[in-house]
Design a protein around this motif. Structure first.
Motif, PDB file in Angstrom:
ATOM      1  N   ARG A 167      53.658  44.933  67.497  1.00 32.84           N
ATOM      2  CA  ARG A 167      52.771  45.761  66.669  1.00 32.84           C
ATOM      3  C   ARG A 167      51.344  45.222  66.656  1.00 32.84           C
ATOM      4  O   ARG A 167      50.378  45.984  66.721  1.00 32.84           O
ATOM      5  CB  ARG A 167      53.324  45.860  65.252  1.00 32.84           C
ATOM      6  CG  ARG A 167      54.559  46.709  65.183  1.00 32.84           C
ATOM      7  CD  ARG A 167      55.059  46.820  63.774  1.00 32.84           C
ATOM      8  NE  ARG A 167      56.216  47.703  63.728  1.00 32.84           N
ATOM      9  CZ  ARG A 167      56.678  48.237  62.624  1.00 32.84           C
ATOM     10  NH1 ARG A 167      56.104  47.994  61.463  1.00 32.84           N
ATOM     11  NH2 ARG A 167      57.736  49.019  62.662  1.00 32.84           N
ATOM     12  N   ILE A 168      51.208  43.905  66.579  1.00 33.80           N
ATOM     13  CA  ILE A 168      49.873  43.298  66.597  1.00 33.80           C
ATOM     14  C   ILE A 168      49.175  43.593  67.921  1.00 33.80           C
ATOM     15  O   ILE A 168      48.000  43.977  67.951  1.00 33.80           O
ATOM     16  CB  ILE A 168      49.951  41.778  66.341  1.00 33.80           C
ATOM     17  CG1 ILE A 168      50.318  41.514  64.884  1.00 33.80           C
ATOM     18  CG2 ILE A 168      48.640  41.082  66.713  1.00 33.80           C
ATOM     19  CD1 ILE A 168      50.692  40.077  64.590  1.00 33.80           C
ATOM     20  N   ALA A 225      35.609  53.118  74.226  1.00 29.89           N
ATOM     21  CA  ALA A 225      35.218  54.527  74.109  1.00 29.89           C
ATOM     22  C   ALA A 225      33.841  54.650  73.464  1.00 29.89           C
ATOM     23  O   ALA A 225      32.997  55.428  73.913  1.00 29.89           O
ATOM     24  CB  ALA A 225      36.262  55.300  73.313  1.00 29.89           C
ATOM     25  N   LYS A 226      33.603  53.868  72.420  1.00 26.96           N
ATOM     26  CA  LYS A 226      32.305  53.893  71.746  1.00 26.96           C
ATOM     27  C   LYS A 226      31.208  53.424  72.695  1.00 26.96           C
ATOM     28  O   LYS A 226      30.130  54.025  72.756  1.00 26.96           O
ATOM     29  CB  LYS A 226      32.339  53.016  70.503  1.00 26.96           C
ATOM     30  CG  LYS A 226      31.047  53.035  69.721  1.00 26.96           C
ATOM     31  CD  LYS A 226      31.135  52.209  68.465  1.00 26.96           C
ATOM     32  CE  LYS A 226      29.823  52.253  67.705  1.00 26.96           C
ATOM     33  NZ  LYS A 226      29.861  51.442  66.495  1.00 26.96           N
ATOM     34  N   LEU A 233      45.173  46.438  71.120  1.00 24.89           N
ATOM     35  CA  LEU A 233      44.894  47.292  72.277  1.00 24.89           C
ATOM     36  C   LEU A 233      44.215  48.581  71.840  1.00 24.89           C
ATOM     37  O   LEU A 233      43.234  49.018  72.459  1.00 24.89           O
ATOM     38  CB  LEU A 233      46.191  47.584  73.038  1.00 24.89           C
ATOM     39  CG  LEU A 233      46.079  48.399  74.312  1.00 24.89           C
ATOM     40  CD1 LEU A 233      45.131  47.745  75.315  1.00 24.89           C
ATOM     41  CD2 LEU A 233      47.460  48.593  74.930  1.00 24.89           C
ATOM     42  N   LYS A 234      44.692  49.162  70.771  1.00 25.78           N
ATOM     43  CA  LYS A 234      44.075  50.388  70.252  1.00 25.78           C
ATOM     44  C   LYS A 234      42.626  50.121  69.837  1.00 25.78           C
ATOM     45  O   LYS A 234      41.729  50.916  70.132  1.00 25.78           O
ATOM     46  CB  LYS A 234      44.873  50.908  69.068  1.00 25.78           C
ATOM     47  CG  LYS A 234      44.379  52.218  68.522  1.00 25.78           C
ATOM     48  CD  LYS A 234      45.254  52.716  67.387  1.00 25.78           C
ATOM     49  CE  LYS A 234      44.737  54.033  66.835  1.00 25.78           C
ATOM     50  NZ  LYS A 234      45.578  54.533  65.735  1.00 25.78           N
ATOM     51  N   GLY A 235      42.386  48.995  69.173  1.00 28.19           N
ATOM     52  CA  GLY A 235      41.023  48.634  68.771  1.00 28.19           C
ATOM     53  C   GLY A 235      40.114  48.428  69.966  1.00 28.19           C
ATOM     54  O   GLY A 235      38.963  48.871  69.971  1.00 28.19           O
ATOM     55  N   GLU A 258      41.403  44.523  78.367  1.00 25.64           N
ATOM     56  CA  GLU A 258      42.360  45.637  78.287  1.00 25.64           C
ATOM     57  C   GLU A 258      43.555  45.398  79.209  1.00 25.64           C
ATOM     58  O   GLU A 258      44.699  45.665  78.836  1.00 25.64           O
ATOM     59  CB  GLU A 258      41.677  46.951  78.638  1.00 25.64           C
ATOM     60  CG  GLU A 258      42.619  48.140  78.505  1.00 25.64           C
ATOM     61  CD  GLU A 258      41.945  49.473  78.759  1.00 25.64           C
ATOM     62  OE1 GLU A 258      42.556  50.502  78.430  1.00 25.64           O
ATOM     63  OE2 GLU A 258      40.814  49.507  79.290  1.00 25.64           O
ATOM     64  N   ARG A 259      43.298  44.901  80.399  1.00 23.88           N
ATOM     65  CA  ARG A 259      44.395  44.614  81.326  1.00 23.88           C
ATOM     66  C   ARG A 259      45.371  43.612  80.716  1.00 23.88           C
ATOM     67  O   ARG A 259      46.587  43.802  80.746  1.00 23.88           O
ATOM     68  CB  ARG A 259      43.842  44.085  82.656  1.00 23.88           C
ATOM     69  CG  ARG A 259      44.924  43.889  83.725  1.00 23.88           C
ATOM     70  CD  ARG A 259      44.404  43.141  84.938  1.00 23.88           C
ATOM     71  NE  ARG A 259      44.110  41.748  84.672  1.00 23.88           N
ATOM     72  CZ  ARG A 259      45.031  40.786  84.514  1.00 23.88           C
ATOM     73  NH1 ARG A 259      46.312  41.072  84.555  1.00 23.88           N
ATOM     74  NH2 ARG A 259      44.661  39.542  84.295  1.00 23.88           N
ATOM     75  N   LEU A 260      44.834  42.557  80.123  1.00 20.92           N
ATOM     76  CA  LEU A 260      45.682  41.527  79.514  1.00 20.92           C
ATOM     77  C   LEU A 260      46.437  42.061  78.300  1.00 20.92           C
ATOM     78  O   LEU A 260      47.634  41.792  78.137  1.00 20.92           O
ATOM     79  CB  LEU A 260      44.841  40.311  79.128  1.00 20.92           C
ATOM     80  CG  LEU A 260      44.332  39.459  80.282  1.00 20.92           C
ATOM     81  CD1 LEU A 260      43.318  38.441  79.786  1.00 20.92           C
ATOM     82  CD2 LEU A 260      45.488  38.759  80.988  1.00 20.92           C
TER      83      LEU A 260
END
Length: 110
Positions: A77-78, A91-92, A83-85, A55-57
């Protein structure tokens, strides 16, 4: 990429890191190819479960791409999608961990 595809993550990791280090040194940290290497390393780290570092990267790659290339650039966008994924995976994992912890505490009480 071959080692990653084969599941040989311990062999892939130093190569991904070396590619990133080399691109940063030669091209600079803000170059699109360096950002792609950051994304690739983050993807490998996500695969190995190192979600915080991934996540940091990815946050670095996305923020830099947005600043340098613009919000509508394909790379930006990629990185945003990746990052969203990753955040969804985290979260899961957190929800699952809390359920498991709660279940274990309940089992101890009984």
């Amino acid at each position: 990429a071959l080692y990653k595809a084969q599941g040989k993550y311990e062999l892939a990791l130093p190569l991904y890191q070396e590619a990133l280090d080399t691109r940063r040194e030669i091209l600079g940290s803000r170059h699109p190819d360096a950002l792609t290497s950051i994304n690739n390393l983050a993807s490998l780290l996500q695969t190995t479960g190192e979600l915080d570092e991934a996540e940091r990267l990815l946050t670095e790659a996305h923020g830099t791409a947005k600043a340098v290339l613009g919000a509508d650039h394909p790379h930006t966008r990629i990185f945003a999608v990746n990052l969203k994924g990753l955040k969804a995976v985290k979260a899961k994992r957190n929800r699952t961990s809390k359920k498991t912890k709660g279940k274990a505490e309940t089992e101890v009480i009984l």
